[in-house]
Design a protein around this motif. Structure first.
Motif, short mmCIF file in Angstrom:
data_model
loop_
_atom_site.label_atom_id
_atom_site.label_comp_id
_atom_site.label_asym_id
_atom_site.label_seq_id
_atom_site.Cartn_x
_atom_site.Cartn_y
_atom_site.Cartn_z
N PHE A 11 35.96 36.14 38.64
CA PHE A 11 37.35 36.15 38.17
C PHE A 11 38.21 37.04 39.06
O PHE A 11 39.30 36.68 39.48
N TRP A 12 37.65 38.20 39.42
CA TRP A 12 38.37 39.17 40.25
C TRP A 12 38.63 38.60 41.64
O TRP A 12 39.74 38.70 42.16
N ASN A 13 37.61 37.95 42.23
CA ASN A 13 37.79 37.39 43.56
C ASN A 13 38.75 36.21 43.55
O ASN A 13 39.33 35.87 44.59
N GLY A 14 38.91 35.59 42.39
CA GLY A 14 39.83 34.45 42.29
C GLY A 14 41.28 34.87 42.28
O GLY A 14 42.17 34.06 42.53
N LEU A 15 41.52 36.14 41.98
CA LEU A 15 42.90 36.61 41.91
C LEU A 15 43.50 36.65 43.31
O LEU A 15 42.78 36.84 44.29
N PRO A 16 44.82 36.51 43.42
CA PRO A 16 45.44 36.56 44.76
C PRO A 16 45.34 37.96 45.36
O PRO A 16 45.32 38.95 44.64
N GLU A 17 45.27 38.00 46.70
CA GLU A 17 45.05 39.26 47.39
C GLU A 17 46.23 40.23 47.19
O GLU A 17 46.03 41.44 47.08
N PHE A 40 47.75 40.76 44.68
CA PHE A 40 47.59 41.44 43.40
C PHE A 40 46.42 42.41 43.45
O PHE A 40 46.49 43.52 42.92
N ARG A 41 45.34 41.99 44.15
CA ARG A 41 44.12 42.81 44.13
C ARG A 41 44.31 44.15 44.84
O ARG A 41 43.84 45.18 44.36
N ILE A 42 45.00 44.12 46.00
CA ILE A 42 45.08 45.36 46.79
C ILE A 42 45.84 46.47 46.05
O ILE A 42 45.34 47.59 45.93
N PRO A 43 47.06 46.17 45.49
CA PRO A 43 47.74 47.25 44.76
C PRO A 43 46.93 47.75 43.58
O PRO A 43 46.91 48.96 43.31
N LEU A 53 43.80 52.05 41.12
CA LEU A 53 42.56 52.53 40.52
C LEU A 53 42.01 53.74 41.28
O LEU A 53 41.54 54.70 40.69
N LYS A 54 42.12 53.68 42.62
CA LYS A 54 41.64 54.82 43.42
C LYS A 54 42.48 56.07 43.12
O LYS A 54 41.95 57.17 43.02
#
Lengths: 201, 351
Positions: free
Chosen positions: B8-14, B16-19, B24-25
């Motif tokens: 599911f996480w990998n399916g999200l657009p990039e 969205f994932r990077i921010p 989280l960091k």
């Protein structure tokens, strides 16, 4: 509009707003704080230009040191705005002249980009490119003499400023830190051995 | 379960994932930092207590361990009082300006090999620029409060910070010369090879000056003239209450932790193990590098508390003299010597 462009316009707008407020705001402390904001926004713009070293040095030197001293002085001034206003009309022609000269100079720089056909935009360099190293290389080879002359002038200015404040006045109670540090216990304290109780005679 | 989540996480657009990852960091750095600040105040009260032959807080929770939580709750619930003739906007802005740089500086801190939020090329310069901005919170607080004590504190703090920042900057220049980079990770890697290869030895005077300037920069005892309880009540934050005061407090302790961690990174080899190059290393290989870094930083934090329990407050003119007439000349001389050492490849540090 890309995100980068959005950031550029955001900081550019803040920069223009802050710069305008520096000259229009009434309270001098607020004016200095707006100047700080202007420096900070221009540092952000420089970061967008991939000039990290210059941007960080701008924040470090101007925001972190020069403006702190500015603020330090301005906060202690007791400025009467009404007195300052008195000479407004008298100084207006000179002020306008200087202002026009500055506008003309900036215009000459900008005209190049608006009138002449645009050249190719500089290509963004890769993440391995070290801005700092390039700047150092250039500064210490090609521009080494201007750089060192500037350093010498600044040194002379420092010496002159310190010489102005060095006054030997007789009769002041100056402390001599070296003498204070060199002091030993026996110079100040005398240990006396005493019995806890008085002995009966 | 984890496989579907990952998919599911990998399916999200990039975009969205990077921010989200960056956020989280940031949380992963700031939450432990805030907890450290809370328990640093507890450690301070306990350690100074034992140094003064007292027990320190012991009523809230087992052995007093819930004391910082109780303090935080109390500060959260208290009212923020804005003085009548204060500049309301600047008065409330000052704590934010104080904590902003104190937190942002952590973005370039390397916690281990490659364990860094932003691997910035000019990381050290970024840190120096950000820490130099912390003084605005203090000055603006003092000015906006419209109070004489607060203003005196702000003036003292401004002069002190400008003076010690120069010495601190020179000490950092020494570290970057030795490391050959402005990147904190590379400076740590340049110190590989055991305790004697760390930069504390070739840069010993700069190391001391850096840490003492750090104590002065954070306005801690014996350089706490900006607060000076016995002279100007609480200095720049005398008019602050509740959460506005707590934010200043957080910033001060976050800065202490920052200075300690930075001292460990620049002069004590960061995340490198102290047993490197000795026979002991085989037994401690399992210890992650971050643990070494945190242990070193904790050592410096203990020094902060020890100083406070030991030394009387410096007089203002003595502070100025130490900063301008002692520290700055020493750093300049040592930078010269270091330049020669680098020129002649003094082993084993400047290969």
């Amino acid at each position: 509009m890309t995100f980068e462009l959005f950031i550029f316009y955001l900081f550019a707008a803040v920069l223009v707003f802050a710069a305008l407020r520096v000259v229009t705001v009434r309270n001098p402390v607020h004016a200095v704080l707006f100047l700080v904001l202007a420096f900070f926004s221009s540092a952000a713009l420089w970061l967008l230009l991939e000039a990290e070293f210059l941007a960080l040095v701008l924040v470090l030197v101007y925001v972190g040191a020069v403006m702190v001293l500015f603020l330090f002085v301005v906060m202690m001034l007791d400025i009467n705005v009404a007195v300052l206003r008195e000479g407004f009309t008298r100084y207006l022609p000179v002020g306008l002249l200087v202002g026009l000269a500055i506008v003309a100079e900036m215009g000459l720089v900008l005209v190049r980009y608006f009138v002449l056909p645009p050249g190719s935009a500089p290509k963004p360099v890769g993440p391995d490119f070290s801005n700092t190293r390039m700047l150092g290389d250039l500064l210490y080879t090609h521009y080494v003499y201007p750089f060192e002359i500037a350093a010498a002038i600044l040194l002379v200015a420092i010496v002159a400023a310190i010489a102005l404040t060095l006054r030997r006045r007789p009769g002041t109670k100056h402390q001599d830190p070296a003498a204070q540090i060199a002091v030993r216990r026996r110079d100040r304290v005398r240990l006396v051995r005493m019995d806890a109780e008085k002995k009966p005679e | 379960m984890t496989a579907t989540l990952l998919e599911f996480w990998n399916g999200l657009p990039e975009d969205f994932r990077i921010p989200v990852l960056i956020l989280l960091k940031i949380v992963a750095i700031l939450v432990p930092l805030m907890l450290s600040v809370a328990y640093l105040t507890f450690a301070e009260r306990k350690i100074i207590g034992y140094m003064q032959i007292r027990i320190g807080p012991q009523r809230v929770g087992p052995r007093g361990w819930l004391q910082p939580i109780a303090d935080a709750l109390k500060l959260l619930l208290k009212e923020i009082i804005v003085p009548a003739n204060a500049n309301r906007f600047l008065f409330l802005l000052a704590p934010v300006l104080s904590i902003g740089p104190a937190l942002a500086a952590w973005s370039v801190m390397p916690f281990g090999h490659g364990m860094v939020l932003a691997n910035v090329d000019a990381g050290l310069l970024f840190l120096l620029a950000l820490t130099s901005m912390g003084v605005y919170g203090v000055i603006i607080a003092g000015w906006a409060s419209n109070s004489k004590y607060a203003f005196l504190g702000a003036m003292r703090s401004a002069a002190q910070m400008v003076a010690y920042e120069i010495a601190m900057g020179f000490a950092l220049v020494g570290a970057l010369m030795a490391g050959g980079s402005l990147n904190l990770g590379k400076i740590v890697l340049a110190q590989q090879g055991g305790v004697l290869h760390w930069f504390w030895l070739p840069l010993l005077p700069l190391f001391f000056i850096y840490f003492i300037s750090g104590v002065a920069e954070t306005n801690r005892a014996p350089f706490d003239v900006a607060e000076g309880e016995s002279e100007i009540v609480a200095g720049f934050h005398v008019e602050y209450s509740g959460m506005a005061f707590a934010v200043f407090f957080l910033a001060e302790y976050a800065n202490m932790i920052l200075i300690s961690t930075l001292a460990a990174v620049l002069f004590l080899g960061g995340w490198l193990s102290p047993f490197e190059g000795t026979g002991w290393q085989a037994y401690v290989n399992w210890v992650p590098g971050t643990v070494w870094l945190l242990l070193k930083a904790a050592g410096f934090l203990f020094l902060f508390l020890w100083f406070r329990a030991t030394f009387p407050r410096y007089r203002y003119d003595q502070i100025m003299r130490l900063g301008w007439k002692v520290f700055i000349p020493i750093t300049i001389v040592w930078l010269f010597l270091e330049g020669f050492a680098i020129l002649f490849h003094l082993q084993p540090w400047f290969a």
